[in-house]
Design a protein around this motif. Structure first.
Motif, PDB file in Angstrom:
ATOM      1  N   ALA A   1       0.837  -1.201   0.000  1.00  0.00           N
ATOM      2  CA  ALA A   1       0.000   0.000   0.000  1.00  0.00           C
ATOM      3  C   ALA A   1       0.877   1.259   0.000  1.00  0.00           C
TER       4      ALA A   1
ATOM      5  N   ARG B   1      -9.908   3.293  -2.535  1.00  0.00           N
ATOM      6  CA  ARG B   1      -9.020   2.470  -1.722  1.00  0.00           C
ATOM      7  C   ARG B   1      -9.686   1.133  -1.358  1.00  0.00           C
ATOM      8  N   TYR B   2     -10.988   1.208  -1.045  1.00  0.00           N
ATOM      9  CA  TYR B   2     -11.716  -0.001  -0.629  1.00  0.00           C
ATOM     10  C   TYR B   2     -12.774  -0.346  -1.669  1.00  0.00           C
ATOM     11  N   GLN B   3     -12.294  -0.484  -2.902  1.00  0.00           N
ATOM     12  CA  GLN B   3     -13.206  -0.694  -4.005  1.00  0.00           C
ATOM     13  C   GLN B   3     -14.033  -1.977  -3.865  1.00  0.00           C
ATOM     14  N   ASN B   4     -13.412  -3.025  -3.364  1.00  0.00           N
ATOM     15  CA  ASN B   4     -14.150  -4.288  -3.228  1.00  0.00           C
ATOM     16  C   ASN B   4     -15.313  -4.143  -2.266  1.00  0.00           C
ATOM     17  N   ARG B   5     -15.058  -3.412  -1.191  1.00  0.00           N
ATOM     18  CA  ARG B   5     -16.115  -3.164  -0.209  1.00  0.00           C
ATOM     19  C   ARG B   5     -17.264  -2.394  -0.880  1.00  0.00           C
TER      20      ARG B   5
ATOM     21  N   THR C   1      -8.172   2.574 -11.487  1.00  0.00           N
ATOM     22  CA  THR C   1      -7.504   1.873 -10.392  1.00  0.00           C
ATOM     23  C   THR C   1      -5.999   1.713 -10.607  1.00  0.00           C
TER      24      THR C   1
ATOM     25  N   LEU D   1     -18.117   5.956   0.759  1.00  0.00           N
ATOM     26  CA  LEU D   1     -17.378   5.317  -0.332  1.00  0.00           C
ATOM     27  C   LEU D   1     -17.639   5.974  -1.696  1.00  0.00           C
TER      28      LEU D   1
END
Lengths: 597, 392
Positions: B231, B382-386, B251, B366
């Protein structure tokens, strides 16, 4: 009646009880070979996997003995785990004899001893059998000596057998005919029948397995259940061979099933006495008691909209498990769920597993706890089944916890380790007795310590050789405190525990450190704190995850990426959102993983 | 897999306009399979069947023509595998055949993926002459040690040389780089970026090396920098490139102003694409349905299938339920997200189909949205999957 023999098998888990029962059924032709799925008597899937018989079942066998006479042998299966000792005692009460089956290489275990004592107390004739005699490690002489020393019965002429390989099966049946007394009872007297077990069948309602002591029971009889005073009309009677076969009547001395249009298991309590409405027996058979839950835990659906489904599932399970208790409970952290009472830890695990497996529920289970008695300053005595419900300390005079008397049987080599363990668990030694190469230790232990992980620890410090049996002794006051856990400064009621003050700081520290390992990193830092009252005693932080992205998503093939995300989401199924933190099921049980000092 | 297929003629669902159409062409051969690679690539033992494959691609395309009558092609991407194993003449022949059969817009971006080996970079000039106007070079790293750790067959000098030659023939070129390589430090990752910048690329793709299932590395994982170190690299690379005047628009993609990859952006904007060649995937919209196609993956199976009349192994009509997630999976990769009207334009569904997810995403910080655009927030990137999970 003189050709009837009612008997059960007492054996430790894995010592071959179920295999032996199968051999008897095979030998007496109860089932064709093709019908013999492995271990017929243990019919529930979980029983097959764990090798534990949970509910008593039975088989009526026709055996032509060497004297040329045909005998009716009624085999009454008994559960083999400490959680189910009351059910064992009712099974034994229905028998005149019991086979004590001991693994010829492993010797006697505490569970077996406890059940044997129950049998002997009830005047049941105990016949010793050495199983697995064909194993190279078999030491029949030593084991016979052990049986005589520990159990105190004559064992020199114990039958030597191997259930697995069919050795000595007929000899055992001969011993049953010769040594187990025929039942006595008054065939003409008013009906007295003992409920050995009861379960729910979707088509006929409650099925009861009974032992008729006096009189006889026929369809159309008006039946009276002596503990509840309920009346029901008998619809069907019969026996299990183990297939069910209807009969015209069950007579004194016989064991079989009764169906009487009963809808609820609670009306057919194990240990109750059935008689006729007229003429009714004056006194019930002895030994009946209401079963009380010993261990409690909260069960919550992961998704709050599954609450109704969970209630339906619990109700369905209860149809077949009178010892399961539950009532609605609300947790600030977990929402709507149920506080459930169990006979013991194994019972809890079985219920949890069945809910997940048979009813497809996603559950969060809170750490198991015992019932505490709380004496308030105003003299009121409360029972607390959920640590978060403990009243304000300033209003409490004393907290009493349940104490059990544990009987532990362990080879001499491990006595030291077991005693150390018992001391760590706040045990007080009551007795220590050398019996051959084994030692019988008797300890008073707080039950709260035993429901956590005592059994696993005991097995590990003794390399699996120690065995345990226990009985409730009393409630006793001690210096107990409530340990709270805060996640991002919010108290999570479902994580509260009652612990002894002396170990509270250590436990709090270990608990939050274990939780730090179990809670996955999320989008922000997560503070986990342990507190006693307003006093924070430990803190750990789960650092925020830095990023969570798919680096590459290329060439238009998005199906795999979609699957990956679906998998990741499914992995969170067993997580409960508390505030904005996702806490996995394991973290709610983190206390079970905390080791002792 | 779809529960409700788009009901043709039975609902009022329809697309008012068809999205831009691109063409992807897959070349399934490599000199050697890299241990981290999960793409459809196969070792080219004994060379590649150049003529047969080009002929098959043309036949494959012809079978698609009835599905896209009259629609212009906005971009072409030749990916792999290693397309640069093919000769410039073969590419010239292929592009001529495409032009004869498709309406390719004059300004269309035509990208070729190339490897930085000597055999390949000597052909760069001829590729340009064949009409390829954008080159994407799979540099990965300029460090010989890291290159060998990830099983690449070129060395640092070849990588530098390839970047220089690309720069001398293409004004528009991309370099692929990877970071968080086995044993890599933050300084080393940044050194790769500096070297890359020195050749003057218009576009950089910087991928975090991830261990994908069904790869050698997945089975025998190398020791990689931990999540925090990776990161840190990601953040430092982003800062370095922004400082150099690049825009972090997707991304893993950075570009100089105006030099976004049109072809890739069309994926992220849920545009349409034809896919030809072994294992290629396509998405084609019609007024009354949207389909996805996948072609046979094994080169031999693909060649046979084309000869038998159709290279399509699976074809699926997307259900209405799938569309919101797929749209978000793509658009949320873009820093600028999407203009609100794009959702209805591409999926035929009202924006309310996203409501639940958008509300949750907003409350978790988000996404950011106004009446014109919906875009991932810094947190959301940063927390794209979430973020994406909320639409599953």
């Amino acid at each position: 009646m003189k050709h009837i023999r009612n008997f059960s098998i007492i054996a430790h888990i894995d010592h071959g009880k179920s295999t032996l029962a199968d051999r008897f059924i095979q030998f007496c032709g109860g089932l064709e070979l093709r019908e013999m799925s492995e271990q017929v008597l243990d019919s529930m899937d979980i029983e097959k996997e764990r090798g534990i018989t949970i509910k008593a079942q039975t088989a009526a066998l026709q055996y032509k003995a060497r004297d040329g006479e045909i005998y009716n042998l009624n085999l009454i299966d008994t559960p083999g785990h400490v959680d189910f000792s009351y059910e064992v005692s009712r099974s034994l009460a229905a028998c005149e004899g019991a086979l004590l089956v001991v693994d010829a290489s492993q010797g006697v275990e505490a569970q077996t001893v406890a059940n044997c004592y129950t049998a002997i107390e009830q005047g049941v004739e105990v016949v010793a059998v050495l199983n697995k005699i064909d194993l190279p490690a078999a030491e029949p002489e030593r084991v016979i000596e052990e049986i005589e020393d520990i159990v105190g019965i004559e064992a020199t002429d114990a039958v030597r057998a191997s259930a697995k390989n069919g050795i000595g099966i007929e000899d055992i049946l001969e011993a049953v005919v010769a040594k187990v007394p025929a039942p006595e009872g008054n065939p003409e007297g008013p009906l007295k029948a003992l409920i050995i077990d009861s379960w729910f069948d979707n088509y006929v309602g409650v099925v009861m397995l009974v032992r008729v002591v006096d009189g006889e029971i026929k369809p159309k009889d008006k039946l009276l259940f002596m503990s509840t005073k309920a009346q029901h009309l008998c619809e069907q009677v019969g026996v299990f061979t183990p297939k069910s076969m209807q009969r015209d009547a069950l007579k004194a001395g016989e064991v079989g099933f009764v169906i009487a249009g009963i809808k609820e298991l609670a009306s057919a309590k194990v240990g109750d006495t059935i008689t006729h409405v007229k003429p009714a027996a004056t006194d019930p058979l002895p030994g009946f008691k209401e079963v009380k839950s010993q261990v409690f835990a909260g069960l919550y659906p992961v998704e709050s909209h599954d609450y109704d489904a969970l209630r339906d599932s619990l109700e369905k399970l209860k149809l077949n498990d009178a010892s399961l208790h539950f009532e609605p409970e609300v947790s600030q952290a977990l929402g709507f769920g149920f506080r459930c009472g169990f006979l013991g830890l194994l019972h809890l695990e079985i219920v949890q597993e069945r809910l997940e497996r048979e009813f497809d529920m996603d559950l969060i289970t809170t750490a198991p706890t015992v019932v505490y008695q709380v004496l308030m300053k105003d003299g009121e005595l409360l029972e607390v089944e959920n640590p978060s419900r403990l009243p304000d300390l300033s209003k409490i005079d004393e907290i009493r916890e349940p104490i059990i008397t544990a009987t532990i049987l362990v080879p001499q080599d491990y006595v030291g380790a077991v005693m150390t363990l018992c001391n760590q668990k706040r045990g007080a030694q009551r007795n220590m007795q050398y019996m051959g190469r084994q030692v019988m230790l008797t300890y008073d232990l707080p039950m709260a310590e035993v429901v956590m992980d005592f059994f696993d620890k005991l097995k590990s410090v003794s390399r699996g050789y120690a065995s345990l049996d226990y009985d409730f002794k009393e409630f006793r006051a001690d210096d107990l405190v409530k340990l709270d856990v805060l996640v991002n400064s919010e108290r999570v009621d479902a994580l509260s525990l009652i612990v002894h003050r002396a170990t509270s700081i250590y436990r709090g520290r270990e608990l939050v450190s274990k939780m730090r390992e179990l809670i996955p990193r999320q989008m922000f830092d997560i503070a986990i704190q342990a507190a006693i009252g307003a006093h924070i005693i430990a803190r750990e932080t789960v650092k925020a995850m830095r990023k969570d992205v798919l680096a590459k998503c290329y060439g238009g093939d998005i199906t795999r990426k979609k699957k990956l995300l679906e998998k990741q989401k499914a992995g969170k199924k067993r997580m409960k959102q508390v505030g904005n933190v996702e806490i996995p099921q394991e973290a709610f049980l983190a206390i079970l993983q905390v080791s002792d000092k | 897999m779809s529960t409700i297929a788009l009901p043709i003629g039975k609902s009022n669902w329809q697309l008012k306009a068809l999205p831009p159409l691109s063409l992807y062409i897959h070349f399934p051969w490599c000199v050697r399979k890299c241990p981290y690679c999960d793409f459809n690539s196969h070792e080219a033992r004994g060379g590649v069947p150049e003529d047969d494959y080009i002929a098959a691609l043309v036949t494959d395309l012809e079978s698609l023509l009835p599905l896209i009558w009259g629609r212009p092609i906005h971009s072409i991407f030749m990916g792999g595998g290693t397309p640069s194993l093919f000769s410039a003449q073969a590419m010239d022949q292929l592009l001529s055949a495409l032009r004869a059969r498709l309406k390719i817009l004059p300004e269309a971006e035509i990208t070729l993926e190339a490897n930085p080996g000597t055999f390949e970079y000597e052909k760069f000039r001829d590729y340009r002459a064949a009409g390829i106007n954008r080159l994407s070079v799979g540099i990965q790293s300029f460090d010989a040690g890291h290159l060998s750790a990830i099983g690449r067959i070129h060395n640092g000098d070849e990588a530098r040389r390839a970047a220089e030659i690309a720069a001398s023939h293409f004004d528009n070129f991309n370099l692929d780089l990877m970071f968080a390589l086995p044993g890599q430090t933050l300084q080393q990752a940044l050194a790769d970026i500096s070297t890359a910048l020195s050749s003057g690329p218009s576009h950089l793709s910087c991928y975090h090396l991830t261990l994908e299932p069904n790869t050698y590395f997945h089975r025998y994982p190398p020791e990689l920098p931990d999540d925090d170190a990776a990161a840190d690299m990601h953040d430092a690379i982003e800062a370095r490139l922004v400082e150099a005047g690049f825009i972090h628009y997707e991304t893993s993609a950075y570009c100089r102003p105006g030099k976004m990859s049109y072809h890739n952006r069309n994926y992220w904007e849920f545009g349409d694409y034809l896919g030809i060649g072994a294992g290629a995937h396509g998405k084609i919209s019609f007024p009354d349905r949207i389909i996805r196609q996948a072609r046979y993956k094994q080169p031999a199976a693909y060649l046979n299938a084309v000869a038998d009349g159709s290279a399509v192994q699976t074809e699926e009509t997307l259900s209405l339920e799938q569309l919101p997630f797929e749209f978000m999976l793509n658009t949320m990769r873009l820093a600028d997200g999407f203009p609100v009207e794009l959702f209805q334009e591409r999926t035929g569904l009202p924006l309310s189909a996203l409501n639940r997810g958008l509300q949750q995403a907003e409350s978790l910080g988000l996404i950011e949205r106004d009446h014109q655009t919906i875009r991932p927030s810094a947190q959301g990137r940063r927390y794209q999957n979430r973020l994406l999970e909320l639409f599953l």
